[in-house]
Design an enzyme around this catalytic site. Structure first.
Site, mmCIF file in Angstrom:
data_model
loop_
_atom_site.group_PDB
_atom_site.id
_atom_site.type_symbol
_atom_site.label_atom_id
_atom_site.label_comp_id
_atom_site.label_asym_id
_atom_site.label_seq_id
_atom_site.Cartn_x
_atom_site.Cartn_y
_atom_site.Cartn_z
ATOM 1 N N MET A 75 38.873 34.882 51.164
ATOM 2 C CA MET A 75 39.299 33.537 51.801
ATOM 3 C C MET A 75 38.632 32.603 50.628
ATOM 4 O O MET A 75 38.948 31.214 51.429
ATOM 5 C CB MET A 75 38.478 33.461 52.782
ATOM 6 C CG MET A 75 38.644 34.294 53.827
ATOM 7 S SD MET A 75 40.305 34.588 54.155
ATOM 8 C CE MET A 75 40.293 36.385 55.192
ATOM 9 N N CYS A 76 38.953 32.310 49.142
ATOM 10 C CA CYS A 76 38.581 31.695 48.426
ATOM 11 C C CYS A 76 40.063 31.035 48.231
ATOM 12 O O CYS A 76 40.952 31.798 47.928
ATOM 13 C CB CYS A 76 37.957 32.100 47.059
ATOM 14 S SG CYS A 76 37.050 30.846 46.113
ATOM 15 N N HIS A 77 40.044 29.686 47.626
ATOM 16 C CA HIS A 77 41.481 29.328 47.774
ATOM 17 C C HIS A 77 41.453 29.025 46.434
ATOM 18 O O HIS A 77 40.338 29.030 45.879
ATOM 19 C CB HIS A 77 41.288 27.351 48.264
ATOM 20 C CG HIS A 77 41.173 27.270 50.041
ATOM 21 N ND1 HIS A 77 40.485 27.686 50.580
ATOM 22 C CD2 HIS A 77 42.242 27.286 50.818
ATOM 23 C CE1 HIS A 77 40.599 27.106 51.691
ATOM 24 N NE2 HIS A 77 41.288 27.422 52.538
ATOM 25 N N MET A 111 32.209 28.841 44.062
ATOM 26 C CA MET A 111 32.252 29.871 44.293
ATOM 27 C C MET A 111 32.534 30.563 43.000
ATOM 28 O O MET A 111 32.547 31.067 42.336
ATOM 29 C CB MET A 111 33.812 30.413 45.486
ATOM 30 C CG MET A 111 33.205 30.302 46.518
ATOM 31 S SD MET A 111 31.249 30.629 47.462
ATOM 32 C CE MET A 111 31.077 32.650 46.607
ATOM 33 N N GLU A 112 33.441 29.409 42.211
ATOM 34 C CA GLU A 112 34.395 30.029 40.653
ATOM 35 C C GLU A 112 32.865 29.646 39.822
ATOM 36 O O GLU A 112 32.389 30.011 39.046
ATOM 37 C CB GLU A 112 35.570 28.146 40.012
ATOM 38 C CG GLU A 112 36.860 29.068 41.080
ATOM 39 C CD GLU A 112 36.695 28.258 42.761
ATOM 40 O OE1 GLU A 112 37.919 28.689 42.868
ATOM 41 O OE2 GLU A 112 35.455 28.088 43.181
ATOM 42 N N ASP A 126 27.280 44.355 29.140
ATOM 43 C CA ASP A 126 28.545 45.440 28.604
ATOM 44 C C ASP A 126 28.034 45.741 27.194
ATOM 45 O O ASP A 126 28.182 46.008 26.943
ATOM 46 C CB ASP A 126 29.234 45.325 29.537
ATOM 47 C CG ASP A 126 30.571 46.294 28.507
ATOM 48 O OD1 ASP A 126 30.436 47.821 28.746
ATOM 49 O OD2 ASP A 126 31.121 46.100 27.806
#
Length: 158
Positions: A75-77, A111-112, A126
């Protein structure tokens, strides 16, 4: 009771319509830590990791992740990313990653920033995992935690 904007009046998931909102400058900064063995931290600081420059690779991975956030979180634009800055602070126990993202748009960019810092930390893991495993193949010291938004700035409409 909290309001969840991703649920409509029928309690169904939907992407929030942000088209009526004005474009404004926005910025968010997130941080997180990865705890590593002292020997691994020394190898990173001294450039002795066989896979290459750990922190430079983590910066690139975090930047790529920022630009793909909309494709990872349902739901992230998709937002125009104006700038990404990723940096690290190292102690004798952990590396702390920071990710600042800027945009000019209709919705926040936190969110980014969270995605960028998360992928930076995962990339560090990693690249050094072979040095972090114990005899049983486990990671007794290695952990990622403390991922959070530490600043969010929203401009005012013109």
């Amino acid at each position: 009771m909290p309001v969840f904007t991703h649920l409509n009046e029928n309690n169904e998931v939907h992407m929030v319509d942000v088209t009526p909102k004005p474009d404004v400058s926005r910025e968010a900064t997130a941080k997180g830590r990865i705890y590593l063995r002292p020997e691994t931290l020394a190898a990173i600081a001294e450039g002795r990791v066989l896979k290459g420059n750990v922190l430079a690779t983590a910066q690139v991975a975090g930047t790529l992740a920022v630009k793909q956030t909309w494709a990872l979180i349902p739901m992230c634009h998709p937002l125009p990313v104006g700038g990404v800055t990723i940096w690290f602070e190292q102690t004798d126990e952990y590396i702390e990653a920071f990710c600042r993202v800027k945009t000019y748009g209709k919705t926040g960019i936190e969110m980014e920033a969270l995605t960028g810092v998360s992928l930076s930390l995962l990339t560090i893991w990693d690249m050094v995992k072979s040095a972090e495993k114990d005899e049983a193949g486990q990671y007794p010291v290695t952990r990622i935690d403390g991922i959070s938004v530490i600043e969010k700035i929203k401009g005012t409409p013109e």
